[in-house]
Design a protein around this motif. Structure first.
Motif, PDB file in Angstrom:
ATOM      1  N   LYS A  27       0.818  -1.213   0.000  1.00 20.18           N
ATOM      2  CA  LYS A  27       0.000   0.000   0.000  1.00 20.18           C
ATOM      3  C   LYS A  27       0.854   1.266   0.000  1.00 20.18           C
ATOM      4  N   ALA A  28       1.983   1.250   0.703  1.00 26.25           N
ATOM      5  CA  ALA A  28       2.838   2.439   0.778  1.00 26.25           C
ATOM      6  C   ALA A  28       4.257   2.008   1.151  1.00 26.25           C
ATOM      7  N   PRO A  29       5.244   2.843   0.867  1.00 29.75           N
ATOM      8  CA  PRO A  29       6.622   2.490   1.235  1.00 29.75           C
ATOM      9  C   PRO A  29       6.812   2.287   2.734  1.00 29.75           C
ATOM     10  N   ASP A  30       6.027   2.965   3.554  1.00 30.62           N
ATOM     11  CA  ASP A  30       6.138   2.827   5.006  1.00 30.62           C
ATOM     12  C   ASP A  30       5.340   1.642   5.539  1.00 30.62           C
ATOM     13  N   VAL A  31       4.420   1.126   4.737  1.00 32.20           N
ATOM     14  CA  VAL A  31       3.548   0.028   5.173  1.00 32.20           C
ATOM     15  C   VAL A  31       3.726  -1.115   4.179  1.00 32.20           C
ATOM     16  N   LEU A  32       4.777  -1.861   4.348  1.00 31.65           N
ATOM     17  CA  LEU A  32       5.107  -2.909   3.385  1.00 31.65           C
ATOM     18  C   LEU A  32       4.443  -4.247   3.691  1.00 31.65           C
ATOM     19  N   ASP A  33       3.706  -4.339   4.790  1.00 35.81           N
ATOM     20  CA  ASP A  33       3.056  -5.607   5.107  1.00 35.81           C
ATOM     21  C   ASP A  33       1.535  -5.561   4.916  1.00 35.81           C
ATOM     22  N   GLU A  34       1.036  -4.491   4.341  1.00 42.08           N
ATOM     23  CA  GLU A  34      -0.379  -4.399   3.970  1.00 42.08           C
ATOM     24  C   GLU A  34      -0.437  -4.221   2.459  1.00 42.08           C
TER      25      GLU A  34
END
Length: 182
Positions: A27-34
């Protein structure tokens, strides 16, 4: 290896698409596990627009690249526990052990005071008439002085002191190869 999840029952997360969502994208570079789940066409479109380094400075990109080289594990400073041990011996760099500091014992003070020399070197110093010497240069001065006195060329061809001259030469050979003098 396309990244397709055959068992996925999700529908594509792209607005208005009814295809099965078999490909995941972060979903985003900071949220790589969603993840978003997209069909094949929409995951290609999403990936073409998405960059992990969007909004990051060049320094941040270089730092990330450096961290990736070691799988984001911090490296341990190898000198921490050993540095104090080497410092006690007066060695800043452990590789100096093989250099000049390998033959010195800084805890003993002056070279001849309290220092034990092998018997051959003690005898050599006696022959050279040196009571106390810290360097080979000092011993060599005494050697040269004796050579000038004892050599037949300096005494008008007198060979009466030739045996003593040989002892002086032997003594210098012992000292010049010694590791006990600077």
């Amino acid at each position: 290896m396309s990244g397709e999840q055959e068992t996925s029952t999700r529908i594509c997360d792209h607005e208005g698409c009814e295809e099965p969502g078999k490909f995941r994208a972060p979903k985003a570079p900071d949220v790589l596990d969603e993840y978003y789940w997209f069909c094949k066409d929409h995951v290609r479109e999403y990936n073409a627009q998405w960059s992990f380094f969007d909004g990051k400075t060049e320094a941040e990109m270089n730092a990330q690249n450096s961290a990736d080289k070691v799988w984001e594990r911090k490296t341990k400073d190898y000198r921490d526990p050993e540095a104090r041990a080497w410092a006690r011996l007066g060695i800043e760099d452990p590789h100096q052990v093989l250099g000049d500091n390998a033959t010195r014992n800084p805890g003993r003070g002056a070279q001849n005071s309290g220092r034990r020399l092998p018997p051959t070197e003690k005898r050599a110093l006696e022959i050279l008439e040196v009571e106390r010497a810290e360097t080979k240069a000092e011993v060599r001065k005494a050697y040269k002085k004796l050579i000038k006195v004892l050599h037949p060329d300096m005494n008008g061809g007198d060979r009466s002191q030739e045996e003593q001259l040989q002892e002086v030469v032997w003594a210098w050979d012992q000292i010049k190869d010694s590791r006990n003098f600077k």
